[in-house]
Motif scaffolding. Structure first.
Motif, short mmCIF file in Angstrom:
data_model
loop_
_atom_site.label_atom_id
_atom_site.label_comp_id
_atom_site.label_asym_id
_atom_site.label_seq_id
_atom_site.Cartn_x
_atom_site.Cartn_y
_atom_site.Cartn_z
N PRO A 166 0.82 -1.20 0.00
CA PRO A 166 0.00 0.00 0.00
C PRO A 166 0.86 1.26 0.00
O PRO A 166 2.00 1.25 0.44
CB PRO A 166 -0.83 -0.12 1.27
N SER B 28 -5.29 -0.69 -2.07
CA SER B 28 -4.44 0.38 -2.57
C SER B 28 -4.31 0.30 -4.09
O SER B 28 -4.32 1.33 -4.78
CB SER B 28 -3.06 0.30 -1.90
N LYS C 261 1.89 -9.26 -7.86
CA LYS C 261 2.40 -8.84 -6.55
C LYS C 261 3.72 -9.56 -6.34
O LYS C 261 3.78 -10.78 -6.32
CB LYS C 261 1.39 -9.22 -5.46
N CYS D 231 -1.45 3.42 3.39
CA CYS D 231 -1.21 2.43 4.44
C CYS D 231 -1.59 2.98 5.81
O CYS D 231 -2.08 2.26 6.67
CB CYS D 231 0.24 1.95 4.42
N GLY E 32 -4.89 -2.24 2.56
CA GLY E 32 -4.02 -3.35 2.21
C GLY E 32 -3.57 -3.22 0.77
O GLY E 32 -3.91 -2.26 0.07
N PHE E 33 -2.83 -4.20 0.29
CA PHE E 33 -2.29 -4.18 -1.07
C PHE E 33 -3.39 -4.03 -2.12
O PHE E 33 -3.35 -3.15 -2.97
CB PHE E 33 -1.49 -5.46 -1.32
N GLU E 34 -4.39 -4.91 -2.07
CA GLU E 34 -5.44 -4.93 -3.09
C GLU E 34 -6.27 -3.64 -3.07
O GLU E 34 -6.60 -3.09 -4.12
CB GLU E 34 -6.34 -6.16 -2.94
N SER F 94 5.65 -5.11 -0.45
CA SER F 94 4.90 -5.64 -1.59
C SER F 94 4.97 -4.64 -2.73
O SER F 94 4.68 -3.46 -2.55
CB SER F 94 3.44 -5.88 -1.21
#
Length: 140
Positions: free
Chosen positions: A24, A58, A79, A49, A54-56, A96
């Motif tokens: 993120p 963001s 990723k 963040c 989270g990653f997805e 990530s």
């Protein structure tokens, strides 16, 4: 934001670009031993963040609020681990990284000029090279 905009100007309609970004998103620049806000913040509200994204989440905000307004459409993404230098607590960290294949919209403007390489604050050089046969931009 200017870097992405410059890349978009070099792409032909339907051209492809590869972009990698740690997610993120945390909007800061390391300046020696301190951190400062970026001069050109990305419109990533909801994808930071510090907001618990989270990653997805963001990645979704990035695609919706940054890439699509520039006429870039996310075709594929992966990723992958991003290893970065550590600090006094740890020798290195694993973050990530989103590696994205982006395609410019068919109605994007044609390339009208080639810009000279830009100097990065680190002293490095960013240069975009247009390859008309493949409709791609390479970053050196």
């Amino acid at each position: 934001h200017d870097l992405l905009t410059s890349c978009c100007k070099l792409l032909r309609p339907g051209g492809t670009i590869l972009v990698a970004l740690v997610l993120p998103w945390c909007p800061f620049v390391e300046d020696g031993t301190s951190k400062r806000p970026p001069k050109q913040p990305l419109p990533m509200t909801g994808g930071f963040c510090c907001q618990g994204a989270g990653f997805e989440a963001s990645l979704e905000v990035l695609a919706e609020k940054v890439l699509e307004p520039l006429g870039l459409h996310l075709q594929q993404w992966a990723k992958v681990p991003y290893l970065c230098r550590g600090d006094s607590n740890k020798a290195w960290y694993v973050l990530s990284d989103a590696v994205m294949v982006l395609k410019s919209s068919a109605d994007a403007p044609e390339v009208v000029e080639r810009r000279e390489p830009a100097r990065m604050p680190s002293g490095g050089v960013f240069s975009a090279v247009l390859c008309p046969q493949r409709k791609r931009v390479g970053l050196l």
